[in-house]
Design a protein around this motif. Structure first.
Motif, PDB file in Angstrom:
ATOM      1  N   GLU A 117       0.822  -1.215   0.000  1.00 36.27           N
ATOM      2  CA  GLU A 117       0.000   0.000   0.000  1.00 36.27           C
ATOM      3  C   GLU A 117       0.854   1.262   0.000  1.00 36.27           C
ATOM      4  O   GLU A 117       0.619   2.196  -0.766  1.00 36.27           O
ATOM      5  CB  GLU A 117      -0.938   0.003   1.215  1.00 36.27           C
ATOM      6  N   GLN A 118       1.865   1.289   0.853  1.00 31.27           N
ATOM      7  CA  GLN A 118       2.677   2.483   0.970  1.00 31.27           C
ATOM      8  C   GLN A 118       3.416   2.786  -0.337  1.00 31.27           C
ATOM      9  O   GLN A 118       3.533   3.928  -0.748  1.00 31.27           O
ATOM     10  CB  GLN A 118       3.659   2.328   2.148  1.00 31.27           C
TER      11      GLN A 118
ATOM     12  N   ARG B  18       0.990   4.373  -2.672  1.00 27.34           N
ATOM     13  CA  ARG B  18       0.732   5.762  -2.273  1.00 27.34           C
ATOM     14  C   ARG B  18       1.896   6.664  -2.685  1.00 27.34           C
ATOM     15  O   ARG B  18       1.703   7.747  -3.218  1.00 27.34           O
ATOM     16  CB  ARG B  18       0.463   5.853  -0.768  1.00 27.34           C
ATOM     17  N   GLU B  19       3.112   6.200  -2.449  1.00 25.36           N
ATOM     18  CA  GLU B  19       4.266   7.025  -2.805  1.00 25.36           C
ATOM     19  C   GLU B  19       4.438   7.125  -4.318  1.00 25.36           C
ATOM     20  O   GLU B  19       4.801   8.174  -4.839  1.00 25.36           O
ATOM     21  CB  GLU B  19       5.527   6.490  -2.127  1.00 25.36           C
TER      22      GLU B  19
ATOM     23  N   LEU C  37       2.167   7.318  -6.435  1.00 24.70           N
ATOM     24  CA  LEU C  37       1.145   8.200  -7.017  1.00 24.70           C
ATOM     25  C   LEU C  37       1.228   9.617  -6.458  1.00 24.70           C
ATOM     26  O   LEU C  37       0.337  10.436  -6.676  1.00 24.70           O
ATOM     27  CB  LEU C  37      -0.254   7.627  -6.753  1.00 24.70           C
ATOM     28  N   GLU C  38       2.324   9.900  -5.763  1.00 24.43           N
ATOM     29  CA  GLU C  38       2.437  11.178  -5.070  1.00 24.43           C
ATOM     30  C   GLU C  38       2.334  12.387  -6.005  1.00 24.43           C
ATOM     31  O   GLU C  38       1.904  13.454  -5.591  1.00 24.43           O
ATOM     32  CB  GLU C  38       3.776  11.233  -4.327  1.00 24.43           C
TER      33      GLU C  38
ATOM     34  N   LEU D 262      -2.708  14.280  -8.276  1.00 20.58           N
ATOM     35  CA  LEU D 262      -3.712  14.705  -7.298  1.00 20.58           C
ATOM     36  C   LEU D 262      -5.106  14.238  -7.695  1.00 20.58           C
ATOM     37  O   LEU D 262      -5.467  14.244  -8.874  1.00 20.58           O
ATOM     38  CB  LEU D 262      -3.726  16.235  -7.195  1.00 20.58           C
TER      39      LEU D 262
ATOM     40  N   TYR E 211      -8.260   8.797  -2.458  1.00 19.09           N
ATOM     41  CA  TYR E 211      -7.213   7.860  -2.916  1.00 19.09           C
ATOM     42  C   TYR E 211      -7.405   6.398  -2.506  1.00 19.09           C
ATOM     43  O   TYR E 211      -6.749   5.510  -3.047  1.00 19.09           O
ATOM     44  CB  TYR E 211      -5.811   8.295  -2.452  1.00 19.09           C
ATOM     45  N   GLN E 212      -8.280   6.138  -1.539  1.00 21.24           N
ATOM     46  CA  GLN E 212      -8.339   4.781  -0.987  1.00 21.24           C
ATOM     47  C   GLN E 212      -8.660   3.742  -2.064  1.00 21.24           C
ATOM     48  O   GLN E 212      -8.006   2.705  -2.146  1.00 21.24           O
ATOM     49  CB  GLN E 212      -9.385   4.723   0.124  1.00 21.24           C
ATOM     50  N   ASN E 213      -9.663   4.054  -2.873  1.00 19.41           N
ATOM     51  CA  ASN E 213     -10.050   3.090  -3.909  1.00 19.41           C
ATOM     52  C   ASN E 213      -9.071   3.074  -5.082  1.00 19.41           C
ATOM     53  O   ASN E 213      -8.995   2.097  -5.822  1.00 19.41           O
ATOM     54  CB  ASN E 213     -11.470   3.379  -4.409  1.00 19.41           C
TER      55      ASN E 213
ATOM     56  N   MET F 214     -10.882  19.395  -9.573  1.00 25.88           N
ATOM     57  CA  MET F 214      -9.695  19.095 -10.374  1.00 25.88           C
ATOM     58  C   MET F 214      -9.803  19.639 -11.808  1.00 25.88           C
ATOM     59  O   MET F 214      -8.800  20.003 -12.409  1.00 25.88           O
ATOM     60  CB  MET F 214      -9.444  17.584 -10.361  1.00 25.88           C
TER      61      MET F 214
ATOM     62  N   HIS G 198     -15.048   8.567   1.688  1.00 28.12           N
ATOM     63  CA  HIS G 198     -13.585   8.670   1.552  1.00 28.12           C
ATOM     64  C   HIS G 198     -13.175  10.067   1.090  1.00 28.12           C
ATOM     65  O   HIS G 198     -12.280  10.687   1.670  1.00 28.12           O
ATOM     66  CB  HIS G 198     -13.055   7.681   0.500  1.00 28.12           C
TER      67      HIS G 198
ATOM     68  N   ILE H 157      -2.944  20.461  -1.501  1.00 28.62           N
ATOM     69  CA  ILE H 157      -3.938  19.404  -1.516  1.00 28.62           C
ATOM     70  C   ILE H 157      -3.240  18.107  -1.132  1.00 28.62           C
ATOM     71  O   ILE H 157      -2.167  17.816  -1.654  1.00 28.62           O
ATOM     72  CB  ILE H 157      -4.514  19.289  -2.937  1.00 28.62           C
ATOM     73  N   PRO H 158      -3.809  17.337  -0.202  1.00 33.17           N
ATOM     74  CA  PRO H 158      -3.102  16.114   0.188  1.00 33.17           C
ATOM     75  C   PRO H 158      -2.942  15.140  -0.977  1.00 33.17           C
ATOM     76  O   PRO H 158      -3.829  15.015  -1.821  1.00 33.17           O
ATOM     77  CB  PRO H 158      -3.977  15.521   1.288  1.00 33.17           C
ATOM     78  N   THR H 159      -1.805  14.476  -1.007  1.00 29.57           N
ATOM     79  CA  THR H 159      -1.561  13.441  -2.003  1.00 29.57           C
ATOM     80  C   THR H 159      -1.880  12.088  -1.370  1.00 29.57           C
ATOM     81  O   THR H 159      -2.159  12.007  -0.169  1.00 29.57           O
ATOM     82  CB  THR H 159      -0.085  13.428  -2.435  1.00 29.57           C
ATOM     83  N   ALA H 160      -1.785  11.053  -2.173  1.00 22.10           N
ATOM     84  CA  ALA H 160      -2.046   9.705  -1.658  1.00 22.10           C
ATOM     85  C   ALA H 160      -1.116   9.381  -0.490  1.00 22.10           C
ATOM     86  O   ALA H 160      -1.490   8.685   0.452  1.00 22.10           O
ATOM     87  CB  ALA H 160      -1.864   8.680  -2.778  1.00 22.10           C
ATOM     88  N   ALA H 161       0.105   9.911  -0.556  1.00 22.52           N
ATOM     89  CA  ALA H 161       1.086   9.591   0.480  1.00 22.52           C
ATOM     90  C   ALA H 161       0.820  10.334   1.790  1.00 22.52           C
ATOM     91  O   ALA H 161       1.365   9.982   2.834  1.00 22.52           O
ATOM     92  CB  ALA H 161       2.487   9.909  -0.029  1.00 22.52           C
TER      93      ALA H 161
ATOM     94  N   SER I 196      -5.317   4.823   5.070  1.00 18.67           N
ATOM     95  CA  SER I 196      -6.568   4.170   4.694  1.00 18.67           C
ATOM     96  C   SER I 196      -7.560   4.413   5.814  1.00 18.67           C
ATOM     97  O   SER I 196      -7.204   4.366   6.984  1.00 18.67           O
ATOM     98  CB  SER I 196      -6.354   2.665   4.526  1.00 18.67           C
ATOM     99  N   PHE I 197      -8.792   4.686   5.436  1.00 14.21           N
ATOM    100  CA  PHE I 197      -9.826   4.947   6.435  1.00 14.21           C
ATOM    101  C   PHE I 197     -10.604   3.661   6.699  1.00 14.21           C
ATOM    102  O   PHE I 197     -10.794   2.849   5.800  1.00 14.21           O
ATOM    103  CB  PHE I 197     -10.799   6.006   5.931  1.00 14.21           C
TER     104      PHE I 197
END
Ligand code: FES
Ligand code: FES
Lengths: 164, 799
Positions: free
Chosen positions: A121-122, A125-126, A128-129, A132, A138-140, B215, B692, B725-729, B733-734
C-alpha cells in the motif's frame, strides 16, 4: 518546427510552435482530448502520458521534445476493445468519481506497476504522489492499483511460460 | 456492511447493491466530454486580464497595442460592457437591510480583489489571446486594502466599498428565547458563571480560507448562433445558471440553453454564476461567433470563489457534571470583496447546526458577513455546516477536557437518545430519526478506543517524544436542500423542489429525466438502480438524462447533498406515477379489475393466478394504442415535481488517532474510523466513495490547506505548488462502516452523503491533535495544524 510523433499507434507529422507543450499538441492539434490538464505548475499529474513507455507529465514536455518518439495516452490503452487491467480495476474498485484525474492516474499506475509489479500500500501511495485527486481520498485508487497488480501478475505467468 | 449479492439478471433488490458505475466506461478510456474539449467552427478564445492589486481605482486603460496584435479580434473593458453586463446575481439577501456592492463581471472603475477581471481579449487561438494581455496597459491608483476579518469588522476600519459606509453587510440572528424554541442563553451563561456547580467555556475559533480546488478548472463555451444561444459550462447548476443569466442580462429565458457536460468535480465551487460565464456569453453575442474561455489553475485559485473563512466566538455554559445548559455563537464571516450567488447565506445555514446532535436548552446565534479585499467566498463542501460542526464539536471536547470527563461520555450525556425522535431542536429544526448510540458504539469498537487510551496513558507516562492524540467528533447535517417553505422563511431567492420525468419507450427501455446535475457522484448509476428497483426493469435498460436545459428542462441542480434525497425521491415518485398509469391498462389487457392486480418485479399479476403482463408489454400496447380503456390517454409518461417535507439528517461518529512528534510538531494520522448513518443505501460502494473523498477534504482543512494572502492582498497560495492538496502519500486508509436508520421524511428512507465525511473529519482531527498536546497547556491551534503551528503551540503552552 516540424515534428514527427507516434501517438497511440498513429504517426503524425506536424508544424508546431517551439513553445507548444506536448499536452496542447495532443489536445488541440491531434484532438487527443482524453489527456487533460489540471494545473500550470506540474503538480497535478492529470496530464500524464507515456513517452517511450515511461510516464511523463505532458505539460512539462515540449511538443518538439517528443519528435521522433512514441507517445501513449489513455486513449491508446484498450486493445481491440479489451480494457487494460488497470482501467478495468479502476472501474471495478470505484477508483474514480468525476474522472478528471483518471487519465493521469491510470497512466501513472501502469508505470508504477511496470517498476514494481507487486507494490504494498505504501509503495502505491508514494508512487502516485505526483498525481492529485480531489474526489476519492485515494483509498479506492490504491485498491485498484493493487488489484490490477494481481491480475497482471496472473496474466503474465502463462505468458512467461510461452503460452498465449 | 456488505452488499447484497444478487444475480445480475434480477432486476429487483437493487437497494444495497454495490454496482460498478455506468459513468466509468468513457472516463477510463479518455472519451470524456469536458467543456474544455469543445471546439466549434470559427470559435474565438477569450483571455481575461486580471487586477494584480487588491484594491485600486482604474484611472486609465489603453488597449490599442493589444488590438493590433496578431489574431486579436476584439478587446473589451468594463466601460465597453457597462451597459450590458448587469450585476452578478446574489440570490440570498439574508436581511432586508443587507448591504451589498455592485458586482460587475468586468470591473468598471475600481478593482476590489487581486484577480478581479479588468479586460478581455478575444483572439483566434488561446496562445494569441494570452499574448495580447501583455499589450493592455492599465493605470491604477492604489486604494486601502482591507485584509484581516476582525479588524475589517471593527469601527473605523478602512472600507472595501466606501459607498456602503461599512464593511459589515448585515447581522443575522437566531435566539431560542425569542423564537420560543428554548431558553434565554444569557441567563444560562450567567447561572453557569455564578453557580459553583457551573462552568463556562469560551473559545474563539478560526475557520481558515479554503479553495474548493475541483480538479477540472472551469471552462465555458458559448455558441450564440444556435436556435437558443447555447452555453456549455463546467457548472454544478445548469438550470439556476440559465435562469440567472436571463434575469441579470435581460436575455429572454427561452432563448438560452445551458449544458453541463462531464464536469470534473465541484464541491460547491461550481455552484456559481461566474463573471467568466457572463463575459463569454456577452462577447459571443457581440461578435456573433462561438467563444471559449478555459481558465488556468492559477486563475482558478485567484478568481473562483473560496470557502469557509470565519471567526467563531463561542460560549458554552454547562453544569460540572457535563450537562450543557446553553450555547452562544457570534460569527464573523469573510465575504471577500463581493456577494456572489449564495455568499451571505452560507454561514447562516450553520445557524441550525451549532447545536449538533445535542439537547441544548438555550441558544443564541448571530452572524455578520464582512467585506474584505479578497476573493469572494461562497459554498464549499458542507457550506456552513462543517463550520458549525467544527464549533460545537471542538467545544464539546474543550468542555470535556476542562471537566476531566471522557469526550465520548460528555457527548453521550448530551445527545438526543434514539427514543426521543422526532426531536425539535433548539434552532428550530425537527430531526426525524437517528441513532447516535449505535453509530458511536460501532465506531468505538472498530477504533479500539480503550486500548488506544491505554497506549496514550503509557506514552504520557514515559514522556515519549511522540505523543498519541485521540479525537472525537460526531455530526449531523441538515441536507437534502430543501423544503421550499423553509428556504422562503430564510429569504433565499428560490425553492428546493426537484423534477423528474420517466418515459417508458415502446421497446421497454426507460428514459429518466432529472433536474439534478451530477459532477462525479455517480447519479446515473444510483438513479438507474432506484428505477430498476421500483419499476422492475433491468438496470441496463435505464438511461438517466441530465445536465442540459433542453432535454432536462426543469430542475434545481446538485449541491447540499440533495441529489438522491430530493432528486432521487422525485424519480421514485415519477416511477410510481408510471405504474399507476399502467395499472388500468394492464387490467384492461387482462380483463380483470384493477384491484386484482399486484405489481412486483416489473409485472402486473392477477392475484392468486399465473396471469400477468410486464410493464414493458403495457408500454408497447400503449404505444400502439389500438385498444385503450375508455378515457385513458395513450401514455405512461410521468412528470413529477417533488418538494421535500423536511431535510434529511445523516449523522455519524468519527474517531481519529494521531501521533504528534512534540520535538518537530509533525502530525501523523495513525487511524481514522468513520461510522456514518446515511439511512437506506442504494449503492454502498458509491456511499463509501463519497465518505472517503469527504474525509480527505475535511482532513485537508485540519492539516494541510489554507489560502494565504500577503499584506498587500496578493494570494500567496496561488497554485498547486503552494496550496497543499493532500496526495495519496499524505493520507492513511480509512476504516468506514455504517449503521442504517432510515429517514422517515422521504419514501426511500435515504439521507444525503455528499458532505457527511467532510463535516466530521475536521474537528475529529483537530481534537486529536489537541488531545496529544493539551498536557503542555495548549487549548487551541489554528488550522491547518502545520508542524510549525503545533511546535509553536507546544513551546508557548509549556512556558
Ligand atoms: S497539468 Fe498538472 S501536472 Fe500537468
Ligand atoms: S476522480 Fe475527481 S479528481 Fe480524481
Amino acid at each position: 518546427m516540424r515534428i514527427t510523433v507516434d501517438v497511440d499507434g498513429t504517426r503524425y507529422s506536424d508544424e508546431v510552435e517551439p513553445r507548444m507543450l506536448l499536452v496542447h499538441y495532443l489536445r488541440d492539434q491531434l484532438g487527443k482530448v482524453g489527456t487533460v490538464s489540471g494545473c500550470d505548475t506540474s503538480n497535478c499529474g492529470a496530464c500524464t502520458v507515456h513517452l517511450d513507455g515511461r510516464s511523463v507529465k505532458s505539460c512539462s514536455v515540449l511538443a518538439v521534445q517528443a519528435d521522433g518518439h512514441e507517445v501513449t495516452t489513455v486513449e491508446g490503452l484498450a486493445q481491440d476493445g479489451t480494457l487494460h487491467p488497470v482501467q478495468e480495476a479502476f472501474h471495478e474498485c470505484h477508483a474514480l468519481q468525476c474522472g478528471y484525474c483518471t487519465p493521469g492516474m491510470i497512466m501513472q499506475s501502469i508505470d508504477l506497476l511496470e517498476e514494481n509489479p507487486d507494490p504494498d500500500e505504501q509503495q502505491v501511495r508514494e508512487g502516485l504522489e505526483g498525481n492529485l485527486c480531489r474526489c476519492t481520498g485515494y483509498q479506492n485508487i490504491v485498491k485498484a492499483v493493487q488489484s490490477a497488480a494481481g491480475t497482471m501478475r496472473e496474466g503474465s505467468a502463462p505468458q512467461a511460460g510461452g503460452a498465449r | 456492511m456488505t452488499a447484497v449479492a444478487e444475480p445480475a439478471s434480477s432486476p429487483a433488490g437493487e437497494f444495497g447493491r454495490s454496482r460498478a458505475r455506468k459513468e466509468d466506461a468513457h472516463l477510463i478510456t479518455g472519451r470524456s466530454r469536458w467543456t474544455g474539449n469543445l471546439t466549434l467552427p470559427g470559435m474565438l478564445h477569450m483571455a481575461v486580464l486580471r487586477s494584480p492589486l487588491a484594491h485600486a481605482r482604474i484611472t486609465g486603460i489603453d488597449v490599442s497595442e493589444a488590438k493590433s496584435m496578431p489574431g486579436v479580434v476584439a478587446v473589451y473593458t468594463g466601460a465597453d460592457l457597462a451597459e450590458e453586463q448587469g450585476d452578478l446575481p446574489s440570490a440570498w439577501p439574508i436581511t432586508p437591510d443587507m448591504k451589498k456592492p455592485p458586482a460587475p463581471a468586468l470591473a468598471v472603475d475600481t478593482v476590489n480583489f487581486a484577480g478581479d477581471a479588468v479586460a478581455v481579449v478575444l483572439a483566434r487561438s488561446d496562445y494569441e489571446a494570452h499574448d495580447a494581455l501583455e499589450g493592455i496597459d492599465v493605470d491604477y491608483e492604489d486604494l486601502p486594502v482591507v485584509l484581516d476579518l476582525e479588524s475589517a469588522a471593527a469601527e473605523g476600519s478602512e472600507l472595501v466599498h466606501p459607498d456602503l459606509g461599512t464593511n459589515v453587510s448585515a447581522t443575522w440572528k437566531l435566539d431560542s428565547g425569542e423564537a420560543g424554541s428554548g431558553g434565554d442563553v444569557e441567563q444560562a451563561i450567567a447561572e453557569a458563571e455564578s453557580s459553583p456547580d457551573g462552568i463556562v467555556v469560551r473559545r474563539t475559533l478560526r475557520q481558515q480560507r479554503l479553495v474548493p480546488a475541483f480538479m477540472e478548472p472551469r471552462a465555458v463555451v458559448v455558441d450564440p448562433n444556435a436556435q437558443q444561444a447555447t452555453m456549455w459550462s463546467s457548472t454544478q447548476i445548469p438550470h439556476i445558471l440559465k435562469l440567472m443569466l436571463a434575469m441579470t442580462l435581460g436575455i429572454p429565458e427561452h432563448k438560452l440553453r445551458v449544458i453541463a457536460p462531464d464536469v470534473g468535480g465541484g464541491f460547491g465551487g461550481k455552484l456559481q454564476v461566474t463573471p467568466e460565464e457572463v463575459l463569454t456569453l456577452l462577447t459571443a453575442r457581440r461578435l456573433g461567433k462561438p467563444v471559449k474561455y478555459a481558465e488556468s489553475r492559477s486563475e482558478s485559485m485567484q478568481a473562483a470563489h473560496h470557502g469557509r473563512a470565519q471567526l467563531q466566538k463561542l460560549t458554552l455554559a454547562a453544569k460540572r457534571d457535563g450537562t450543557v445548559t446553553g450555547m452562544k455563537v457570534e460569527l464573523l464571516a469573510d465575504m471577500g470583496a463581493y456577494m456572489r450567488l449564495l455568499s451571505p447565506g452560507i454561514p447562516v445555514l450553520g445557524a441550525f447546526m451549532f447545536n449538533g446532535i445535542y439537547k441544548i436548552p438555550a441558544y443564541h446565534f448571530s452572524c455578520s458577513p464582512v467585506f474584505t479585499s479578497k476573493v469572494p467566498t461562497d459554498a464549499y463542501r458542507g457550506a456552513g455546516r462543517p463550520e458549525a460542526t467544527f464549533g460545537i464539536e471542538r467545544m464539546m471536547s474543550e468542555l470535556a477536557a476542562e471537566l476531566g470527563i471522557d469526550p465520548l461520555e460528555i457527548r453521550e450525556k448530551n445527545w438526543i437518545t434514539h427514543e426521543e425522535f422526532p426531536f425539535n431542536t433548539v434552532s428550530g429544526l425537527t430531526y426525524d430519526t437517528g441513532n447516535y448510540e449505535a453509530a458511536t458504539a460501532r465506531a468505538r469498537e472498530l477504533f479500539g478506543y480503550d486500548a488506544l487510551r491505554r497506549e496514550q496513558a503509557e506514552r504520557r507516562e514515559r514522556k515519549d517524544p511522540v505523543q498519541l492524540g485521540i479525537g472525537v467528533s460526531t455530526f449531523t447535517e441538515m441536507c437534502g436542500l430543501a423544503p421550499s417553505r423553509v428556504l422562503g422563511s430564510l429569504d433565499y431567492g428560490a425553492g428546493g423542489w426537484e423534477h423528474a420525468q420517466v418515459r417508458m419507450l415502446p421497446t421497454g427501455k426507460v428514459e429518466v429525466v432529472t433536474g439534478i446535475s451530477p459532477h462525479g457522484q455517480g447519479h446515473v448509476t444510483g438513479f438507474s438502480q432506484v428505477v430498476a428497483d421500483r419499476l422492475g426493469v433491468p438496470f441496463d435498460d435505464v438511461e438517466i438524462i441530465h445536465g442540459d436545459t433542453q432535454s432536462a428542462p426543469k430542475g434545481l441542480d446538485t449541491y447540499g447533498s440533495r441529489s438522491l434525497t430530493v432528486g432521487g425521491v422525485a424519480v421514485a415518485h415519477a416511477v410510481a406515477t408510471v405504474i399507476a398509469k399502467a395499472r388500468p391498462i394492464a387490467a384492461h389487457m387482462m380483463e380483470c379489475a384493477e384491484d386484482d392486480l399486484e405489481f412486483t418485479e416489473g409485472r402486473f399479476q392477477v392475484r392468486g393466478t399465473e396471469k400477468a403482463v410486464g410493464i414493458t408489454d403495457v408500454a408497447l400496447a400503449v404505444f400502439a394504442a389500438h385498444d385503450m380503456p375508455e378515457g385513458v390517454e395513450p401514455s405512461l409518461d410521468s412528470d413529477v415535481t417533488y418538494d421535500p417535507e423536511n431535510f434529511s439528517f445523516p449523522h455519524g461518529t468519527h474517531l481519529c488517532a494521531v501521533e504528534v512528534d512534540t520535538e518537530t510538531g509533525r502530525v501523523e494520522l495513525r487511524s481514522y474510523v468513520a461510522v456514518d448513518d446515511v439511512g437506506r443505501v442504494v449503492n454502498p460502494m458509491l456511499v463509501e466513495g463519497q465518505v472517503h473523498g469527504g474525509l480527505a477534504q475535511g482532513i485537508a482543512q485540519a492539516l494541510f490547506e489554507e489560502a494565504v494572502y500577503d499584506e498587500s492582498g496578493t494570494l500567496l497560495s496561488g497554485s498547486f505548488a503552494e496550496y497543499l492538496i493532500p496526495t495519496a502519500a499524505d493520507l492513511p486508509s480509512f476504516t468506514t462502516d455504517r449503521t442504517e436508520t432510515p429517514a422517515t421524511s422521504n419514501t426511500l428512507g435515504v439521507k444525503g452523503v455528499g458532505e457527511a465525511g467532510t463535516i466530521a473529519s475536521t474537528p475529529a482531527v483537530v481534537n486529536a491533535v489537541l488531545d496529544a498536546v493539551r498536557q503542555f497547556g495548549v487549548r487551541d491551534i489554528d488550522m491547518p495544524c502545520t508542524p510549525m503551528r503545533v511546535w509553536k503551540a507546544i513551546q508557548e503552552g509549556a512556558r
